[in-house]
Design an enzyme around this catalytic site. Structure first.
Site, PDB file in Angstrom:
ATOM      1  N   TYR A 142     -10.426  -3.354  -3.538  1.00 20.74           N
ATOM      2  CA  TYR A 142     -10.557  -3.834  -4.917  1.00 20.74           C
ATOM      3  C   TYR A 142     -11.890  -4.531  -5.190  1.00 20.74           C
ATOM      4  O   TYR A 142     -12.256  -4.739  -6.343  1.00 20.74           O
ATOM      5  CB  TYR A 142      -9.407  -4.789  -5.270  1.00 20.74           C
ATOM      6  CG  TYR A 142      -8.050  -4.101  -5.419  1.00 20.74           C
ATOM      7  CD1 TYR A 142      -7.941  -2.717  -5.385  1.00 20.74           C
ATOM      8  CD2 TYR A 142      -6.894  -4.837  -5.592  1.00 20.74           C
ATOM      9  CE1 TYR A 142      -6.712  -2.091  -5.514  1.00 20.74           C
ATOM     10  CE2 TYR A 142      -5.655  -4.211  -5.732  1.00 20.74           C
ATOM     11  CZ  TYR A 142      -5.576  -2.834  -5.693  1.00 20.74           C
ATOM     12  OH  TYR A 142      -4.358  -2.220  -5.838  1.00 20.74           O
ATOM     13  N   LYS A 193      -4.097   1.749   8.219  1.00 20.62           N
ATOM     14  CA  LYS A 193      -4.108   3.214   8.170  1.00 20.62           C
ATOM     15  C   LYS A 193      -5.173   3.632   9.194  1.00 20.62           C
ATOM     16  O   LYS A 193      -6.154   4.319   8.874  1.00 20.62           O
ATOM     17  CB  LYS A 193      -4.449   3.669   6.736  1.00 20.62           C
ATOM     18  CG  LYS A 193      -4.278   5.145   6.486  1.00 20.62           C
ATOM     19  CD  LYS A 193      -2.842   5.613   6.450  1.00 20.62           C
ATOM     20  CE  LYS A 193      -2.781   7.124   6.310  1.00 20.62           C
ATOM     21  NZ  LYS A 193      -1.460   7.698   6.571  1.00 20.62           N
ATOM     22  N   ASP A 226       1.853   4.121   5.128  1.00 18.82           N
ATOM     23  CA  ASP A 226       2.830   5.058   4.549  1.00 18.82           C
ATOM     24  C   ASP A 226       4.201   4.860   5.185  1.00 18.82           C
ATOM     25  O   ASP A 226       5.233   4.833   4.513  1.00 18.82           O
ATOM     26  CB  ASP A 226       2.347   6.516   4.674  1.00 18.82           C
ATOM     27  CG  ASP A 226       1.743   6.831   6.024  1.00 18.82           C
ATOM     28  OD1 ASP A 226       1.447   5.900   6.798  1.00 18.82           O
ATOM     29  OD2 ASP A 226       1.560   8.033   6.322  1.00 18.82           O
ATOM     30  N   ASP A 250      -0.869  -5.019  -2.408  1.00 18.17           N
ATOM     31  CA  ASP A 250      -0.488  -4.976  -3.817  1.00 18.17           C
ATOM     32  C   ASP A 250       0.736  -4.080  -3.967  1.00 18.17           C
ATOM     33  O   ASP A 250       1.749  -4.434  -4.588  1.00 18.17           O
ATOM     34  CB  ASP A 250      -1.682  -4.407  -4.615  1.00 18.17           C
ATOM     35  CG  ASP A 250      -1.512  -4.555  -6.111  1.00 18.17           C
ATOM     36  OD1 ASP A 250      -0.529  -5.175  -6.528  1.00 18.17           O
ATOM     37  OD2 ASP A 250      -2.360  -4.032  -6.847  1.00 18.17           O
ATOM     38  N   ASP A 254       4.962  -5.350  -4.268  1.00 23.05           N
ATOM     39  CA  ASP A 254       5.785  -5.003  -5.435  1.00 23.05           C
ATOM     40  C   ASP A 254       7.023  -4.227  -5.010  1.00 23.05           C
ATOM     41  O   ASP A 254       8.108  -4.401  -5.568  1.00 23.05           O
ATOM     42  CB  ASP A 254       4.978  -4.175  -6.441  1.00 23.05           C
ATOM     43  CG  ASP A 254       4.332  -5.067  -7.487  1.00 23.05           C
ATOM     44  OD1 ASP A 254       4.133  -6.267  -7.184  1.00 23.05           O
ATOM     45  OD2 ASP A 254       4.021  -4.583  -8.589  1.00 23.05           O
TER      46      ASP A 254
END
Ligand code: NAD
Length: 368
Positions: A142, A193, A226, A250, A254
């Protein structure tokens, strides 16, 4: 003991209403547990714009920097939707987080027994869930440079962002994660990852180094993001503390939030770097927004903000016992059948923001 400087920024909409209930608890603590806070209150968001012409005045920011902790309600509302970008209420929130250097975002996902049915997942999957997702908040994809949208010589357009972390950035979020794990079950899962992204190969190497050199007592595991998303809905109780990159966090936080089924129940904390005394800048806030649709109606659930205050006691003031007392009061009141509209269930009693706040204080009296 030094005074505990607490800055309260109720903000807009239901932020103002839920903060009134936190104030009741603060008063209760002063009276019944002899814990006094050096309290001040300020404006942020639309309410700050109305008075100061900016969503975060310099004096308010200076107060936040000088406070031991900041407790925030929520910002925003239709009244300010059409302001220029830099004046929007949300800019005040982003600015305070940035200026305070809050790089560690703690998002607990806890399912209280009384609310296990509120989740969209089967009750047996989520009952008793108590996990903590730690998201890196000021780096990663970000914020990485270069970023942008360019037009190429052949007329095609290119959009790009950069996933970048330096070792100090990884180590400082790693330390917060290991410290959290130490306060809980001493298990940390680092999510990356590393099979595809070099940046997260470095992330994984640094986490391993940190564990070996500073936290041999904490069990460290790794999971690809994932798989972590899948495991969070398959069997979330396998986790305790998870730590991850900004964008991964993020999304995962959620996802974890929805395991609990209710926005009105979710607290959060954001922490900055530790100073020489080990003290960190810190801001505590509910995950929800200013809920303009119910603002001013005494309908909002104050429990997310009340539990954010409990986090403040635990992480900024080392007052674990008082934090547990507040959390126990919340559990008991829900067990007793009181519900605000957002968590209403058949056969329970629907109550207002005020009545819920009063019930928590009465329960604190009983527990004490
Ligand atoms: P929201 O979280 O304010 O509301 C979403 C829905 O959940 C609404 O129906 C609302 O009534 C309900 N809800 C939220 N909190 C509740 C509570 N404590 N009790 C009962 N019901 C609750 O999100 P939104 O509607 O997308 O945004 C409204 C405004 O809030 C916007 O201006 C947005 O920018 C702002 N916002 C601020 C923050 C923040 O301050 N951290 C976060 C998200 C949104």
């Amino acid at each position: 003991m030094a005074a505990k400087k607490l800055l309260i920024l109720p903000g807009d909409g239901i932020g103002v209403e839920v903060m009134v209930q936190v104030r009741r608890i603060i008063e209760w603590m002063a009276k019944r547990r002899n814990v006094a806070f050096d309290l001040s209150e300020g404006l942020i968001g639309g309410s700050a714009y109305d008075v100061h012409g900016t969503p975060l005045a310099d004096e308010t920011l200076a107060d936040a920097m000088a406070a031991d902790a900041v407790l925030l309600g929520a910002v925003g509302g239709p009244k300010w939707d059409n302001l220029p970008f830099q004046d929007k209420p949300e800019r005040g929130l982003l600015k305070i987080r940035k200026e305070m250097g809050l790089f560690a975002n703690l998002r607990p996902a806890t399912v209280l027994d009384a609310l296990a049915d509120a989740s969209t997942l089967k009750a047996e999957v989520v009952t008793g869930l108590d996990i903590m997702i730690l998201r890196e908040l000021t780096g990663g994809l970000y914020f990485g440079e270069p970023r942008g949208i360019e037009t190429l010589p052949n007329g095609d357009r290119k959009g790009f962002n950069t996933l970048v972390y330096t070792t100090p950035e990884i180590v400082r979020i790693g330390r917060v994660a290991f410290d959290l794990a130490r306060k809980r079950s001493k298990r940390l899962c680092s999510v990356d990852k590393a099979n595809v992204l070099e940046c997260t190969v470095l992330w994984r190497e640094e986490m391993i180094k940190l564990q070996q050199t500073e936290y041999p007592d904490v069990e460290l595991t790794h999971m690809y993001v994932d798989n972590a998303a899948m495991q969070l809905v398959r069997n979330p109780k396998q986790f305790d503390v998870m730590v991850t990159e900004n964008m991964f966090g993020d999304i995962l936080s959620d996802c974890a939030a929805m395991l609990t089924g209710s926005l009105g129940m979710l607290p959060s904390a954001s922490l900055g770097a530790a100073d020489a005394d080990g003290k960190r800048r810190a801001l505590y806030e509910p995950v929800h927004g200013s809920a303009p649709d119910i603002a001013g109606k005494d309908m909002a659930n104050p429990l997310a903000t009340i539990m954010s205050f409990a986090m403040c006691l635990r992480y900024s003031f080392n007052m674990d016992e008082d934090a547990e007392l507040i959390e126990a009061a919340v559990k008991n009141v829900l067990k007793g059948g009181l519900r605000t509209g957002d968590i209403m269930q058949p056969g329970k009693a629907k109550v207002s923001t005020t009545v819920m706040g009063e019930a928590i204080v009465r329960e604190l009296d009983k527990l004490k």
